[in-house]
Design a protein around this motif. Structure first.
Motif, mmCIF file in Angstrom:
data_model
loop_
_atom_site.group_PDB
_atom_site.id
_atom_site.type_symbol
_atom_site.label_atom_id
_atom_site.label_comp_id
_atom_site.label_asym_id
_atom_site.label_seq_id
_atom_site.Cartn_x
_atom_site.Cartn_y
_atom_site.Cartn_z
ATOM 1 N N HIS A 34 28.760 20.317 15.751
ATOM 2 C CA HIS A 34 27.279 20.825 16.780
ATOM 3 C C HIS A 34 26.776 22.150 15.869
ATOM 4 N N ASP A 35 27.462 22.972 14.983
ATOM 5 C CA ASP A 35 26.508 24.243 14.583
ATOM 6 C C ASP A 35 26.072 23.395 13.492
ATOM 7 N N LEU A 36 26.472 21.846 12.381
ATOM 8 C CA LEU A 36 24.921 22.329 11.586
ATOM 9 C C LEU A 36 23.631 21.530 11.949
ATOM 10 N N ARG A 37 23.909 20.981 12.815
ATOM 11 C CA ARG A 37 22.746 20.618 13.478
ATOM 12 C C ARG A 37 21.723 21.003 13.454
ATOM 13 N N THR A 38 21.542 21.890 13.702
ATOM 14 C CA THR A 38 20.775 23.335 13.692
ATOM 15 C C THR A 38 20.379 23.604 12.613
ATOM 16 N N PRO A 39 20.503 23.965 11.573
ATOM 17 C CA PRO A 39 20.362 24.190 9.820
ATOM 18 C C PRO A 39 19.702 22.348 9.616
ATOM 19 N N ILE A 40 20.289 21.655 9.798
ATOM 20 C CA ILE A 40 20.148 20.041 9.056
ATOM 21 C C ILE A 40 18.463 20.065 9.666
ATOM 22 N N THR A 41 18.593 20.480 10.936
ATOM 23 C CA THR A 41 16.758 20.323 12.015
ATOM 24 C C THR A 41 15.618 21.414 10.443
ATOM 25 N N ARG A 42 16.043 22.581 9.912
ATOM 26 C CA ARG A 42 15.694 23.225 9.386
ATOM 27 C C ARG A 42 14.890 23.143 7.931
ATOM 28 N N VAL A 82 27.540 13.824 10.349
ATOM 29 C CA VAL A 82 27.403 14.477 11.658
ATOM 30 C C VAL A 82 27.432 13.852 12.716
ATOM 31 N N ASP A 83 26.418 13.260 13.163
ATOM 32 C CA ASP A 83 26.820 12.357 14.479
ATOM 33 C C ASP A 83 27.806 11.402 14.604
#
Length: 507
Positions: free
Chosen positions: A299-307, A335-336
């Motif tokens: 879940h925490d990796l989603r944010t940096p990947i989106t950035r 991640v998914d």
């Protein structure tokens, strides 16, 4: 062993009781025989006694002789005789004309009885109503004693046991009695009233047969039945806690959230239940912590990947931008998959009864719709009868869908065969299992990779088609789901080429 000990003890007691009873019966029978022979001879005139003895039906094992002395062949001892051999009724109720003090034959020399009708000494003190208490178990002493000598002798020993004196007139009482025994041969010598002739009766007692009882077989069967029932009951009582513990361990292997064991019973069983529940709790906590950690990381990796994706759009170099976005897409897919793996592991979906044949047919139809160009490569061979299974329907569908799509993606075909429940040999023994076989026509796997591919994030790039990629979690998720529901999956290479996935489920 326990049953044998119980039966031997019971049969031993039964045999000893039978021997004692048979011995007593035999003694009583011999007593009656001696009494009958003596009475017949005593009532016969002296001149005709030999003929009367010859006319008697004497049973085998018994001999009767008329001699001038007691038995010379078998060592014998003399039995004491009472001073008053009359019946008990006459002892306490003297005939008219008698003063109640003297009646009956008087003992002669050597302890032998005198002539019938001879005066008898007075009753010993205490025999009459006014003379004090009377104890039937023994004869009291008086002056001179009731016997020759001063020894007090219990009444039960005053007469030979084989003589029922109450049935004889006093004139026919024997004047002396000698008894003896040699091995199993018994001898009784009775001096007839004429005091010149002895009737010697010898009889042989048979060896006791503990198995001759008609109830021996019944006793044996009854003790066997009761002993077996007690042993079965006791064994079940001892094994029941172990069976409960084994069932609980099996349930824990199928469902980590299974109910706890009841912590009751004897101290040893209670300690085992507490230890098992503690172990199950620690396993659940470990799995929960691991799942939460993976989910949190994903879940925490989603944010940096989106950035990173947003920043990659500002790169002017189209080729570089495409490569970076491709790598980010792959990271996002991983991640998914990680989140899906954690979500499936922590699922609390209820267990329901479903038709596995219908579930597989649905998966095959959806695969054909999503990939119409490969619909011809999808083959399903359902059984003719419904196959019921208790499972979590959504999770089971995900596991089977992963396996079928895996075969279709890497093996270019998927042939599914469903077999109803049957007894199968497993590592833990013979079990009743449902089998689902999924076969493809791909290149297969090396033997050392057949088990390794079930580990998370493991991909065998050299033996699979790299064109479609993958995260390496599909097989791991499938096995996790199946094992959580009491099943399993394994891979094996086909002889004709390709891979075979064998799924087993408990019905």
């Amino acid at each position: 062993m326990g049953l044998a000990v119980i039966e031997l003890a019971g049969l031993g007691i039964h045999a000893l009781d039978h021997i004692d009873f048979a011995t007593r019966s035999q003694i009583r029978q011999n007593q009656m025989q001696v009494f009958s022979i003596y009475r017949t001879v005593a009532e016969t005139a002296p001149a005709n006694r030999a003929d009367a003895l010859d006319d008697l039906h004497i049973p085998s094992g018994t001999t009767a002789l008329l001699l001038t002395e007691h038995d010379p062949l078998i060592p014998s001892h003399k039995m004491p005789l009472p001073d008053f051999p009359g019946a008990m009724f006459n002892r306490f109720h003297p005939p008219p004309g008698n003063n109640g003090m003297e009646f009956g034959p008087h003992p002669g020399p050597e302890g032998e009885m005198g002539e019938p009708g001879a005066p008898m000494g007075p009753f010993p003190p205490g025999m009459m109503n006014g003379g004090g208490p009377y104890h039937p178990g023994e004869m009291p002493e008086g002056p001179g004693g009731p016997f020759r000598g001063e020894q007090r002798i219990p009444m039960r020993h005053m007469m030979p046991p084989m003589m029922d004196w109450g049935l004889l007139p006093s004139s026919l009482y024997p004047r002396a009695v000698w008894t003896g025994q040699k091995l199993r041969t018994h001898s009784v010598s009775l001096l007839l009233p004429d005091k010149r002739t002895w009737l010697v009766v010898r009889f042989v007692t048979p060896l006791p047969n503990p198995f001759g009882s008609p109830t021996f077989l019944i006793a044996f069967l009854l003790m066997s039945l009761c002993g077996s029932a007690l042993i079965v009951w006791g064994s079940r009582r001892l094994v029941a806690p172990v069976t409960t513990l084994a069932n609980a361990a099996e349930s824990l292997g199928r469902n980590v959230n299974t109910a706890a064991l009841p912590e009751n019973g004897p101290s040893e069983i209670r300690r085992a239940a507490i230890a098992f529940n503690t172990m199950a709790s620690r396993i659940r906590r470990f799995i929960t912590d691991r799942t939460l950690m993976l989910t949190a990381i994903g879940h925490d990796l989603r944010t940096p990947i989106t950035r990173l994706k947003l920043r990659a759009e500002f790169i002017d170099d189209d080729e570089l931008r495409t490569k970076i976005l491709s790598d980010l897409d792959e990271m996002e897919a991983m991640v998914d998959a990680t989140l899906a793996f954690g979500r499936d592991s922590a699922s609390n979906e209820p267990v329901v009864t479903l038709d596995l044949r219908a579930l597989l047919q649905t998966i095959m139809d959806e695969a054909a719709e999503s990939q119409p160009d490969m619909a011809e490569a999808l083959i399903f061979e359902p059984p003719t009868v419904p196959v019921k299974v208790r499972a979590r329907s959504v999770a089971l569908k995900r596991a089977l869908n992963n396996l079928i799509l895996n075969a279709l993606k890497y093996g270019r075909s998927a042939q599914v065969t469903l077999e109803p429940a049957a007894m199968m040999n497993t590592a833990s023994g013979v079990e009743n299992l449902i089998k689902v076989v999924i076969e493809d026509s791909g290149p297969g796997l090396a033997d050392d990779q057949l088990e390794r591919v079930f580990e998370p994030f493991v991909r065998v790039e050299t033996s699979r088609n790299r064109e479609t990629g993958g995260t390496g979690l599909g097989l791991s998720i499938a096995r996790t789901i199946l094992r959580a529901q009491g099943g399993d999956v394994r891979l094996e290479n086909r002889r004709e080429g390709g891979l075979r996935a064998v799924v087993t489920l408990a019905p």
